[in-house]
Design a protein around this motif. Structure first.
Motif, PDB file in Angstrom:
ATOM      1  N   PRO A   1     -10.666 -22.135  11.602  1.00  0.00           N
ATOM      2  CA  PRO A   1      -9.601 -22.300  10.608  1.00  0.00           C
ATOM      3  C   PRO A   1      -9.694 -21.249   9.501  1.00  0.00           C
ATOM      4  O   PRO A   1     -10.770 -20.734   9.207  1.00  0.00           O
ATOM      5  N   PRO A   2      -8.555 -20.934   8.871  1.00  0.00           N
ATOM      6  CA  PRO A   2      -8.554 -19.890   7.829  1.00  0.00           C
ATOM      7  C   PRO A   2      -9.430 -20.220   6.619  1.00  0.00           C
ATOM      8  O   PRO A   2      -9.878 -19.315   5.923  1.00  0.00           O
ATOM      9  N   ARG A   3      -9.677 -21.475   6.357  1.00  0.00           N
ATOM     10  CA  ARG A   3     -10.493 -21.829   5.179  1.00  0.00           C
ATOM     11  C   ARG A   3     -11.951 -21.408   5.327  1.00  0.00           C
ATOM     12  O   ARG A   3     -12.685 -21.358   4.351  1.00  0.00           O
ATOM     13  N   ILE A   4     -12.369 -21.097   6.566  1.00  0.00           N
ATOM     14  CA  ILE A   4     -13.745 -20.654   6.790  1.00  0.00           C
ATOM     15  C   ILE A   4     -14.024 -19.359   6.030  1.00  0.00           C
ATOM     16  O   ILE A   4     -15.084 -19.193   5.427  1.00  0.00           O
ATOM     17  N   ARG A   5     -13.065 -18.445   6.020  1.00  0.00           N
ATOM     18  CA  ARG A   5     -13.230 -17.170   5.306  1.00  0.00           C
ATOM     19  C   ARG A   5     -13.406 -17.416   3.816  1.00  0.00           C
ATOM     20  O   ARG A   5     -14.272 -16.822   3.186  1.00  0.00           O
ATOM     21  N   ARG A   6     -12.612 -18.321   3.276  1.00  0.00           N
ATOM     22  CA  ARG A   6     -12.735 -18.643   1.844  1.00  0.00           C
ATOM     23  C   ARG A   6     -14.067 -19.297   1.528  1.00  0.00           C
ATOM     24  O   ARG A   6     -14.726 -18.949   0.545  1.00  0.00           O
ATOM     25  N   SER A   7     -14.465 -20.240   2.351  1.00  0.00           N
ATOM     26  CA  SER A   7     -15.723 -20.932   2.075  1.00  0.00           C
ATOM     27  C   SER A   7     -16.921 -20.003   2.263  1.00  0.00           C
ATOM     28  O   SER A   7     -17.906 -20.098   1.514  1.00  0.00           O
ATOM     29  N   MET A   8     -16.848 -19.091   3.222  1.00  0.00           N
ATOM     30  CA  MET A   8     -17.931 -18.120   3.375  1.00  0.00           C
ATOM     31  C   MET A   8     -18.048 -17.218   2.149  1.00  0.00           C
ATOM     32  O   MET A   8     -19.150 -16.968   1.653  1.00  0.00           O
ATOM     33  N   ALA A   9     -16.908 -16.751   1.647  1.00  0.00           N
ATOM     34  CA  ALA A   9     -16.934 -15.889   0.454  1.00  0.00           C
ATOM     35  C   ALA A   9     -17.448 -16.655  -0.756  1.00  0.00           C
ATOM     36  O   ALA A   9     -18.233 -16.127  -1.549  1.00  0.00           O
ATOM     37  N   GLY A  10     -17.024 -17.901  -0.909  1.00  0.00           N
ATOM     38  CA  GLY A  10     -17.477 -18.703  -2.044  1.00  0.00           C
ATOM     39  C   GLY A  10     -18.967 -18.985  -2.004  1.00  0.00           C
ATOM     40  O   GLY A  10     -19.663 -18.884  -3.015  1.00  0.00           O
ATOM     41  N   LEU A  11     -19.475 -19.330  -0.823  1.00  0.00           N
ATOM     42  CA  LEU A  11     -20.900 -19.608  -0.704  1.00  0.00           C
ATOM     43  C   LEU A  11     -21.741 -18.346  -0.858  1.00  0.00           C
ATOM     44  O   LEU A  11     -22.807 -18.383  -1.477  1.00  0.00           O
ATOM     45  N   GLN A  12     -21.267 -17.223  -0.318  1.00  0.00           N
ATOM     46  CA  GLN A  12     -21.989 -15.958  -0.514  1.00  0.00           C
ATOM     47  C   GLN A  12     -22.046 -15.602  -1.992  1.00  0.00           C
ATOM     48  O   GLN A  12     -23.097 -15.206  -2.503  1.00  0.00           O
ATOM     49  N   CYS A  13     -20.931 -15.745  -2.674  1.00  0.00           N
ATOM     50  CA  CYS A  13     -20.886 -15.402  -4.096  1.00  0.00           C
ATOM     51  C   CYS A  13     -21.772 -16.331  -4.914  1.00  0.00           C
ATOM     52  O   CYS A  13     -22.460 -15.896  -5.837  1.00  0.00           O
ATOM     53  N   THR A  14     -21.770 -17.624  -4.582  1.00  0.00           N
ATOM     54  CA  THR A  14     -22.628 -18.570  -5.298  1.00  0.00           C
ATOM     55  C   THR A  14     -24.090 -18.212  -5.117  1.00  0.00           C
ATOM     56  O   THR A  14     -24.863 -18.207  -6.084  1.00  0.00           O
ATOM     57  N   LEU A  15     -24.491 -17.904  -3.900  1.00  0.00           N
ATOM     58  CA  LEU A  15     -25.887 -17.560  -3.639  1.00  0.00           C
ATOM     59  C   LEU A  15     -26.280 -16.262  -4.340  1.00  0.00           C
ATOM     60  O   LEU A  15     -27.350 -16.178  -4.954  1.00  0.00           O
ATOM     61  N   ILE A  16     -25.423 -15.266  -4.273  1.00  0.00           N
ATOM     62  CA  ILE A  16     -25.719 -13.983  -4.921  1.00  0.00           C
ATOM     63  C   ILE A  16     -25.833 -14.162  -6.436  1.00  0.00           C
ATOM     64  O   ILE A  16     -26.770 -13.660  -7.073  1.00  0.00           O
TER      65      ILE A  16
END
Length: 148
Positions: A62-77
C-alpha cells in the motif's frame, strides 16, 4: 529560648530555574539543527532506497508504506542525533564544572541541567520530525523502466 547573638538562620530553596531568553534561543537553535539534519538525512535515505520502494510498489504494497518508512527513518535519525548531541554536550560541561571546582578548599560543583529542554530536544523533537517526514512524503512514486 535564648539564641546566640551571632547565630544565623538560612533557608536554602534549592534550584530555581529561570526561563531566560538565552536558554529559549539555544533550545530553538537545537530544534532547528535537529529538524534540518534529520530532514536532509531522510531525503538522502529516501533517494538511496528508491529501488526498494519501487519493488514494494510493484508487489502491491500500500502507498502508506512509503510514508511510514520515511517517518520511522526520520524519527530514528533524529533520535540518535539528538541523543548523541546531548551526551556530547553534557559530558564536557560536567568535566568543565568538576575541573573548576577541584582546587583546595573549593566547594563541590553543583551540577544542574535544564531537564525540560533536554527531554524536549531528545524525545519530543524526533517524534515531531518523524511526523513531519511522514506528512510531507509523497505516497506514490512514479515507476520507472527496468534497465536490465
Amino acid at each position: 529560648v535564648r539564641l546566640d547573638r551571632f547565630a544565623t538562620l538560612e533557608v536554602e530553596r534549592g534550584y530555581q530555574p529561570t526561563g531566560d531568553a538565552l536558554s529559549l534561543a539555544l533550545t530553538g537553535f537545537a530544534a532547528l539543527v535537529v529538524l534540518g539534519a534529520a530532514g536532509i538525512a531522510t531525503g538522502l535515505a529516501a533517494a538511496d532506497s528508491r529501488q526498494d520502494q519501487a519493488t514494494l510498489a510493484a508487489v502491491g504494497a500500500p502507498p502508506r508504506i512509503r510514508r511510514s518508512m520515511a517517518g520511522l527513518q526520520c524519527t530514528l535519525i533524529a533520535l540518535l542525533g539528538a541523543l548523541l548531541g546531548a551526551v556530547n554536550g553534557f559530558v564536557p560541561a560536567v568535566g568543565l564544572l568538576k575541573s573548576r571546582a577541584s582546587g583546595f578548599g573549593a566547594k563541590p560543583a553543583l551540577i544542574t541541567a535544564p531537564w525540560g529542554e533536554l527531554l524536549l530536544i531528545v524525545l519530543v523533537l524526533p517524534v515531531v520530525a518523524g511526523l513531519l517526514a511522514a506528512l510531507l512524503t509523497r505516497s506514490r512514486i512514479p515507476l520507472g523502466r527496468r534497465l536490465s
